[in-house]
Design a protein around this motif. Structure first.
Motif, PDB file in Angstrom:
ATOM      1  N   TYR A 146       0.846  -1.184   0.000  1.00  0.00           N
ATOM      2  CA  TYR A 146       0.000   0.000   0.000  1.00  0.00           C
ATOM      3  C   TYR A 146       0.885   1.238   0.000  1.00  0.00           C
ATOM      4  O   TYR A 146       2.109   1.157   0.201  1.00  0.00           O
ATOM      5  CB  TYR A 146      -0.917   0.015   1.234  1.00  0.00           C
ATOM      6  CG  TYR A 146      -0.171   0.037   2.550  1.00  0.00           C
ATOM      7  CD1 TYR A 146       0.252   1.239   3.108  1.00  0.00           C
ATOM      8  CD2 TYR A 146       0.121  -1.139   3.232  1.00  0.00           C
ATOM      9  CE1 TYR A 146       0.949   1.265   4.308  1.00  0.00           C
ATOM     10  CE2 TYR A 146       0.813  -1.120   4.428  1.00  0.00           C
ATOM     11  CZ  TYR A 146       1.221   0.087   4.962  1.00  0.00           C
ATOM     12  OH  TYR A 146       1.915   0.117   6.142  1.00  0.00           O
ATOM     13  N   PHE A 148       0.774   5.640   1.201  1.00  0.00           N
ATOM     14  CA  PHE A 148       0.069   6.755   1.811  1.00  0.00           C
ATOM     15  C   PHE A 148      -0.185   7.833   0.760  1.00  0.00           C
ATOM     16  O   PHE A 148       0.417   7.836  -0.321  1.00  0.00           O
ATOM     17  CB  PHE A 148       0.874   7.335   2.972  1.00  0.00           C
ATOM     18  CG  PHE A 148       0.987   6.404   4.146  1.00  0.00           C
ATOM     19  CD1 PHE A 148      -0.118   6.119   4.919  1.00  0.00           C
ATOM     20  CD2 PHE A 148       2.195   5.814   4.478  1.00  0.00           C
ATOM     21  CE1 PHE A 148      -0.027   5.264   6.012  1.00  0.00           C
ATOM     22  CE2 PHE A 148       2.302   4.963   5.560  1.00  0.00           C
ATOM     23  CZ  PHE A 148       1.189   4.687   6.333  1.00  0.00           C
ATOM     24  N   LYS A 190      -9.354   2.014  -0.314  1.00  0.00           N
ATOM     25  CA  LYS A 190      -8.822   2.935   0.690  1.00  0.00           C
ATOM     26  C   LYS A 190      -9.159   2.393   2.071  1.00  0.00           C
ATOM     27  O   LYS A 190     -10.312   2.132   2.388  1.00  0.00           O
ATOM     28  CB  LYS A 190      -9.448   4.324   0.495  1.00  0.00           C
ATOM     29  CG  LYS A 190      -9.071   5.344   1.554  1.00  0.00           C
ATOM     30  CD  LYS A 190      -9.800   6.660   1.306  1.00  0.00           C
ATOM     31  CE  LYS A 190      -9.529   7.667   2.405  1.00  0.00           C
ATOM     32  NZ  LYS A 190     -10.285   8.932   2.201  1.00  0.00           N
ATOM     33  N   HIS A 192      -7.753   2.239   6.538  1.00  0.00           N
ATOM     34  CA  HIS A 192      -6.994   2.769   7.671  1.00  0.00           C
ATOM     35  C   HIS A 192      -7.099   4.286   7.795  1.00  0.00           C
ATOM     36  O   HIS A 192      -7.660   4.973   6.953  1.00  0.00           O
ATOM     37  CB  HIS A 192      -5.517   2.364   7.605  1.00  0.00           C
ATOM     38  CG  HIS A 192      -5.288   0.899   7.791  1.00  0.00           C
ATOM     39  ND1 HIS A 192      -5.465  -0.013   6.760  1.00  0.00           N
ATOM     40  CD2 HIS A 192      -4.894   0.172   8.884  1.00  0.00           C
ATOM     41  CE1 HIS A 192      -5.180  -1.233   7.210  1.00  0.00           C
ATOM     42  NE2 HIS A 192      -4.847  -1.151   8.490  1.00  0.00           N
ATOM     43  N   ARG A 196      -4.606   4.490   3.600  1.00  0.00           N
ATOM     44  CA  ARG A 196      -3.683   3.668   2.814  1.00  0.00           C
ATOM     45  C   ARG A 196      -4.404   3.257   1.532  1.00  0.00           C
ATOM     46  O   ARG A 196      -5.557   2.830   1.571  1.00  0.00           O
ATOM     47  CB  ARG A 196      -3.266   2.425   3.603  1.00  0.00           C
ATOM     48  CG  ARG A 196      -2.545   2.736   4.906  1.00  0.00           C
ATOM     49  CD  ARG A 196      -2.235   1.448   5.661  1.00  0.00           C
ATOM     50  NE  ARG A 196      -1.557   1.717   6.916  1.00  0.00           N
ATOM     51  CZ  ARG A 196      -1.172   0.770   7.779  1.00  0.00           C
ATOM     52  NH1 ARG A 196      -1.410  -0.506   7.503  1.00  0.00           N
ATOM     53  NH2 ARG A 196      -0.571   1.108   8.901  1.00  0.00           N
ATOM     54  N   SER A 198      -4.400   0.914  -1.990  1.00  0.00           N
ATOM     55  CA  SER A 198      -3.866  -0.297  -2.602  1.00  0.00           C
ATOM     56  C   SER A 198      -4.783  -0.721  -3.741  1.00  0.00           C
ATOM     57  O   SER A 198      -5.917  -0.260  -3.852  1.00  0.00           O
ATOM     58  CB  SER A 198      -3.734  -1.420  -1.566  1.00  0.00           C
ATOM     59  OG  SER A 198      -4.983  -1.653  -0.936  1.00  0.00           O
ATOM     60  N   GLU A 467       2.714  11.026   7.748  1.00  0.00           N
ATOM     61  CA  GLU A 467       2.701   9.594   7.497  1.00  0.00           C
ATOM     62  C   GLU A 467       4.093   9.064   7.205  1.00  0.00           C
ATOM     63  O   GLU A 467       4.403   7.908   7.465  1.00  0.00           O
ATOM     64  CB  GLU A 467       1.775   9.283   6.321  1.00  0.00           C
ATOM     65  CG  GLU A 467       0.351   9.785   6.522  1.00  0.00           C
ATOM     66  CD  GLU A 467      -0.398   9.896   5.214  1.00  0.00           C
ATOM     67  OE1 GLU A 467       0.263   9.766   4.165  1.00  0.00           O
ATOM     68  OE2 GLU A 467      -1.608  10.116   5.228  1.00  0.00           O
TER      69      GLU A 467
END
Length: 584
Positions: A146, A148, A190, A192, A196, A198, A467
């Motif tokens: 992933y 940020f 998307k 968290h 994050r 991915s 982050e």
């Protein structure tokens, strides 16, 4: 005398026309009869609707069209539509015969179901760049899977012609806006907080095709096939185009077709490269010397409410001292400084373009001695210090207005207030500045503004993300140079929201800090070993005896002095989480 009989009408009797909406009439009659049997007054409403329907000479395609008639409300139309859909479902098709048979729904020409064309982002668009960057990141051995937001924007900017942070003139959208489309199309997920990003399985498959098409495009550019590929570049589909707009082009191109690439002439390619560098510097958030100014930001609470005259005195003193300041809502702290980009109005545009703002590593929490006393009593004092430590700025400052002999007339002893101030400086590591009144506070803010203006006047500032930040900034402070890698104001203020959605780790830390004597440093030290309540309870279950459970946390070291948490506090935490029923 016998009553006169009615005159007899001679001639052919004209047949009355049947209702052009027989099903609606039938269902309304059934509803009326059911209501009449139950003694409901709604029967009269149904009768009025029947009368209106009998007077209407045209067939209705649906109950929604009947809203133009009297006594047809949302409730009746909804019931009729449900019955109509159920009728179609049971019979498989609309009624045969059309308008000639006085049917409810005339026959329609049934169109074949349109096959939706697969969404493929246009080359060098925001969605294209995001998919490629996430795909390439997955190909790295040991990849975390992933990215940020900040690192994704930085890497994707190299593959995109539009800026990920600054909208085009006359528009409020950036290249990052396409990420919402990717999420909606189930290409990117998307999770968290902080977010994050991915790839999903569908996104991974599409990204592989885009990567292959990109390699072919680069090979074609190297081989001098720009003109040929430019003519064949109509097969690329923009994510923002609707299905109807794509239908015409989808007839000539099948989804299994190879993805063509759009190339540019050499002159345009050079211009694109230059603009890409400019966008890359914008995405990185660089502010060159002379392109920004230092602005003092004042929390609006410091200028409104309470003793309005005293708060306005602070504003007037800052204006009198020639300090450039801006009043806005700060989610943590009362004063801070930002480096604001200098922007010039664009001819023909109503509004000035939005300026980028980077937050300097200095934040001030201002406390009058009476406010300090109140915050200690209600618990805000510890919470504010904890939030200042976690806000991401490395130089928190406590500005204490002692106001003469006011400390001796508070609810708490003066010695307690002085001890709290000393603990803030020695234990928490804050810089504490003592002043006597509002005028001295304004003077200190003025001096700090001029000092920071001089300190940063010849420095290039870059944007960092919380982050991704490491310890490099702290090493710069140790050698005496100011940190030039700064957070954007938007990210800082959003991250400092008091009641935002919190992670389990954050809630666990706040829960631990409710225990008397358990400070933020102790809570952070405990979380280094047990970051969630589940991990702590698992550790308790693995202990062999009660004594071992009570001493589980006693040897954990915290703070700069590396002191032990201690057996007493360890026993309290154990009793809180492992005692069944109410605590005595």
């Amino acid at each position: 005398m016998p009553a006169a009989s009615e005159p007899v009408r001679l001639g052919r009797k004209r047949a009355l026309p049947s209702c052009p909406n027989p099903l609606f009439l039938k269902w309304l009659t059934e509803l009326r009869d059911d209501a009449r049997e139950k003694g409901l007054k709604i029967q009269y409403t149904y009768q009025k609707a029947i009368n209106s329907l009998n007077k209407y000479p045209l067939p209705l395609q649906s109950a929604k069209e009947a809203k133009i008639l009297q006594n047809f409300g949302d409730g009746i139309c909804k019931i009729l539509d449900e019955k109509l859909q159920r009728y179609y479902r049971d019979n498989g098709a609309p009624l045969p015969g059309g308008q000639d048979n006085n049917s409810l729904a005339p026959s329609r020409k049934v169109n074949k179901a349109k096959k939706k064309r697969e969404y493929v982002p246009q080359r060098r668009s925001g969605g294209f760049a995001v998919l490629l960057v996430l795909y390439r990141q997955l190909q790295i051995p040991g990849s975390k899977g992933y990215m940020f937001k900040m690192e994704l924007q930085t890497e994707a900017q190299k593959l995109c012609d539009k800026s990920f942070t600054v909208p085009d003139l006359g528009s409020k959208y950036t290249a990052w806006s396409s990420v919402s489309t990717l999420i909606r199309k189930n290409l990117v997920i998307k999770t968290h907080n902080p977010a994050r990003y991915s790839l999903t399985e569908e996104g991974l498959a599409l990204a592989e095709r885009l990567e292959a098409a990109e390699h072919r495009c680069q090979d074609n550019q190297a081989g001098g096939k720009e003109g040929e590929k430019e003519e064949n570049g109509t097969g690329v589909v923009d994510l923002t185009v609707s299905d109807d707009d794509q239908e015409e082009s989808s007839r000539d191109h099948s989804p299994s077709e190879k993805l063509p690439c759009v190339t540019q002439p050499a002159s345009q390619a050079g211009d694109t490269a230059l603009s890409g560098k400019a966008h890359e510097s914008q995405a990185a958030g660089c502010l060159l010397p002379g392109s920004y100014e230092i602005i003092l930001c004042v929390d609006f609470i410091e200028t409104t409410g309470g003793n309005h005259q005293r708060k306005q005195e602070l504003v007037k003193d800052l204006q009198r001292n020639g300090v450039t300041f801006d009043i806005r809502k700060l989610n943590v702290g009362d004063f801070l400084w930002v480096a604001r980009e200098k922007v010039t109005p664009v001819p023909g545009q109503l509004r000035v373009p939005a300026a980028r703002e980077l937050v300097l590593d200095y934040v001030i929490e201002r406390k009058r001695i009476d406010d300090l006393c109140g915050s200690i009593i209600d618990g805000r004092f510890r919470e504010q210090k904890f939030r200042l430590k976690r806000c991401g700025l490395r130089q928190p400052i406590y500005l204490v207005e002692e106001c003469g002999s006011a400390a001796s007339h508070q609810s708490l002893p003066e010695s307690t207030l002085q001890q709290a101030i000393i603990n803030t400086q020695v234990v928490d590591g804050f810089f504490v500045k003592r002043v006597q009144d509002v005028k001295e506070s304004a003077a200190y803010l003025t001096i700090m503004t001029r000092y920071l203006t001089k300190l940063y006047q010849n420095r290039t500032l870059t944007c960092r993300s919380r982050e991704l930040e490491g310890d490099g900034g702290r090493e710069e402070e140790q050698v005496g140079t100011p940190a030039c890698s700064l957070m954007s104001f938007a990210e800082f203020n959003h991250g400092a929201v008091k009641n935002k959605c919190q992670t389990v780790r954050e809630v666990f830390a706040r829960q631990l800090m409710q225990i008397s004597g358990l400070s933020g440093d102790k809570a952070a030290a405990i979380q280094e070993h047990y970051n969630t309540p589940h991990s702590l309870l698992t550790a308790y279950d693995q202990c062999a005896s009660e004594a071992e459970k009570e001493k589980l946390l006693s040897s954990i070291r915290y703070g700069k002095l590396k002191r032990n948490v201690g057996p007493a506090l360890s026993r309290t935490v154990y009793q809180l989480y492992c005692t069944p029923g109410a605590l005595s």
